[in-house]
Motif scaffolding. Structure first.
Motif, PDB file in Angstrom:
ATOM      1  N   ILE A  71      -3.911  -0.184 -10.852  1.00 41.36           N
ATOM      2  CA  ILE A  71      -2.839  -0.576  -9.999  1.00 41.36           C
ATOM      3  C   ILE A  71      -1.821   0.402  -9.853  1.00 41.36           C
ATOM      4  CG2 ILE A  71      -1.629  -1.794 -11.673  1.00 41.36           C
ATOM      5  CD1 ILE A  71      -0.830  -3.959  -9.670  1.00 41.36           C
ATOM      6  N   THR A  72      -0.919   0.691  -8.682  1.00 44.46           N
ATOM      7  CA  THR A  72      -0.148   1.739  -8.710  1.00 44.46           C
ATOM      8  C   THR A  72       1.401   0.934  -9.118  1.00 44.46           C
ATOM      9  OG1 THR A  72       0.272   1.352  -6.334  1.00 44.46           O
ATOM     10  CG2 THR A  72      -1.526   3.180  -7.175  1.00 44.46           C
ATOM     11  N   ASP A  73       2.548   1.879  -9.297  1.00 48.15           N
ATOM     12  CA  ASP A  73       3.764   1.189  -9.617  1.00 48.15           C
ATOM     13  C   ASP A  73       4.428   0.527  -8.273  1.00 48.15           C
ATOM     14  OD1 ASP A  73       5.923   1.119 -11.418  1.00 48.15           O
ATOM     15  OD2 ASP A  73       7.003   1.934  -9.750  1.00 48.15           O
ATOM     16  N   PRO A  74       4.061   0.955  -7.199  1.00 44.79           N
ATOM     17  CA  PRO A  74       4.522   0.181  -5.668  1.00 44.79           C
ATOM     18  C   PRO A  74       3.783  -1.063  -5.614  1.00 44.79           C
ATOM     19  CG  PRO A  74       4.384   2.619  -5.327  1.00 44.79           C
ATOM     20  CD  PRO A  74       3.626   2.399  -6.730  1.00 44.79           C
ATOM     21  N   GLU A  75       2.548  -0.966  -5.713  1.00 44.15           N
ATOM     22  CA  GLU A  75       1.736  -2.189  -5.702  1.00 44.15           C
ATOM     23  C   GLU A  75       2.226  -3.435  -6.793  1.00 44.15           C
ATOM     24  OE1 GLU A  75      -2.427  -0.721  -4.122  1.00 44.15           O
ATOM     25  OE2 GLU A  75      -2.324  -0.970  -6.125  1.00 44.15           O
ATOM     26  N   ALA A  76       2.527  -2.843  -7.951  1.00 43.85           N
ATOM     27  CA  ALA A  76       3.056  -3.797  -8.851  1.00 43.85           C
ATOM     28  C   ALA A  76       4.288  -4.462  -8.589  1.00 43.85           C
ATOM     29  CB  ALA A  76       3.031  -2.914 -10.432  1.00 43.85           C
ATOM     30  N   ARG A  77       5.207  -3.789  -8.121  1.00 46.22           N
ATOM     31  CA  ARG A  77       6.601  -4.030  -7.693  1.00 46.22           C
ATOM     32  C   ARG A  77       6.423  -4.939  -6.444  1.00 46.22           C
ATOM     33  NH1 ARG A  77      10.416  -1.585 -10.442  1.00 46.22           N
ATOM     34  NH2 ARG A  77      10.028   0.240 -11.686  1.00 46.22           N
ATOM     35  N   GLN A  78       5.414  -4.841  -5.619  1.00 45.25           N
ATOM     36  CA  GLN A  78       5.413  -5.822  -4.369  1.00 45.25           C
ATOM     37  C   GLN A  78       4.631  -6.604  -4.862  1.00 45.25           C
ATOM     38  OE1 GLN A  78       6.136  -5.339  -1.083  1.00 45.25           O
ATOM     39  NE2 GLN A  78       5.400  -7.401  -0.940  1.00 45.25           N
ATOM     40  N   MET A  79       3.895  -6.835  -5.686  1.00 43.58           N
ATOM     41  CA  MET A  79       3.361  -8.252  -6.500  1.00 43.58           C
ATOM     42  C   MET A  79       4.541  -9.071  -7.000  1.00 43.58           C
ATOM     43  SD  MET A  79       0.456  -8.668  -9.403  1.00 43.58           S
ATOM     44  CE  MET A  79      -0.754  -7.760  -8.513  1.00 43.58           C
ATOM     45  N   CYS A  80       5.459  -8.200  -7.754  1.00 45.48           N
ATOM     46  CA  CYS A  80       6.586  -9.242  -8.476  1.00 45.48           C
ATOM     47  C   CYS A  80       7.696  -9.691  -7.100  1.00 45.48           C
ATOM     48  CB  CYS A  80       7.479  -7.946  -9.305  1.00 45.48           C
ATOM     49  SG  CYS A  80       6.726  -7.363 -10.780  1.00 45.48           S
ATOM     50  N   ASN A  81       7.554  -8.896  -5.932  1.00 44.01           N
ATOM     51  CA  ASN A  81       8.383  -9.609  -5.042  1.00 44.01           C
ATOM     52  C   ASN A  81       7.700 -10.770  -4.405  1.00 44.01           C
ATOM     53  OD1 ASN A  81      10.398  -7.551  -5.279  1.00 44.01           O
ATOM     54  ND2 ASN A  81       9.392  -6.037  -3.689  1.00 44.01           N
TER      55      ASN A  81
END
Length: 292
Positions: free
Chosen positions: A61-71
């Protein structure tokens, strides 16, 4: 004759002061119980909302994907707070904790990214966590869900016991408070039973006789409630000066409800007890007044 009247007024004044102080003391006790129940409820919610559910994310998992998951997670109704911990941040925290960098020995970062969730209090129980965990695991980017199940069971069990004890205590003290205030009011009315009878003899109506006694009861109840609220407010302020963090669970809603309960209870209970006591003596005949 004038001296006798003055003595009577002084005696009635002392009786009024005694009634006010006694009522205030009982209201302080009642207010403390209400305050404890409300604070325990807030403490329960605070503890539950600070229990952490950890989502372990996959290696790819990439950092942008993880942050999108948080949103996306923030939109779910059971989420209270979300903290994203990247692989780099996890490595930094562990390096600081252990005093050495594990990646120097392994040759790579051994940690994976994770998301820490704090749930809303009503969802922080095992029944809710089962379906929440199942829902979170359905995402292929999530490898595991961990949470302190034993701690959560213990917290829920102990908080339920505390709430039950406080509820029973509140009911018992409400009954005791009613009894104490009722007896205190009756004693005051007993001292003035012949005054009530004299007013009956001169043809005064029951409503006319009741009016001054009920008015006095309202004044006593209001003054006692103000004194009780002042003492309780002083106690809260002293607690705050000792530990400012208590405002996390002692909110303005708790203080408002406690103060309002004391105010309403002090007014209604003294009014009701005075009404009952006056009616009792109004129904009695002259001969019966000497037998009690």
């Amino acid at each position: 004759m004038g001296k006798k009247r003055n003595n009577t007024r002084v005696r009635h004044g002392l009786q009024g002061i005694t009634l006010c102080i006694s009522t205030a003391l009982v209201l302080i006790l009642l207010g403390m119980v209400v305050f404890s129940v409300l604070t325990a409820r807030n403490l329960s919610s605070y503890v539950k909302e600070n229990l952490t559910v950890t989502m372990i994310l996959g290696e790819d998992i990439t950092d942008p994907e993880a942050r999108q998951m948080c949103n996306d997670l923030r939109k779910r109704p059971y989420i209270n707070n979300i903290t994203y911990i990247s692989k780099e941040q996890a490595l930094k925290e562990q390096t600081e904790a252990m005093g050495t960098d594990p990646s120097e020995f392994i040759g790579m970062n051994p940690f994976t990214a994770s998301i820490e969730l704090q749930l809303k209090a009503q969802y922080a129980n095992n029944d809710s966590l089962k379906w929440i965990s199942k829902s979170l695991k359905s995402d292929r980017k999530v490898t595991d869900i961990t949470y302190p199940q034993d701690l959560m069971d213990s917290v829920n069990r102990n908080l339920n016991k505390i709430n039950l004890v406080l509820l029973v205590l509140a009911v018992l003290l409400t009954c005791v408070s009613f009894s104490l205030i009722n007896n205190t009011v009756k004693l005051g009315m007993y001292a003035r039973r012949f005054t009530i009878h004299t007013m009956k003899l001169v043809g005064a109506s029951w409503n006319f006789i009741r009016r001054p006694f009920l008015g006095s009861a309202v004044g006593t109840g209001l003054l006692a409630a103000v004194l009780a609220d002042a003492v309780l407010a002083g106690g809260v302020y002293a607690l705050y000066t000792y530990e400012p963090g208590v405002l996390t669970v002692i909110t303005w809603q708790v203080m408002a409800i406690t103060g309002g309960t004391v105010f309403v209870f002090g007014l209604l209970i003294t009014l009701l007890c005075s009404w009952v006591a006056v009616n009792k003596f109004l129904r009695m005949k002259a001969g019966d007044l000497y037998k009690i």
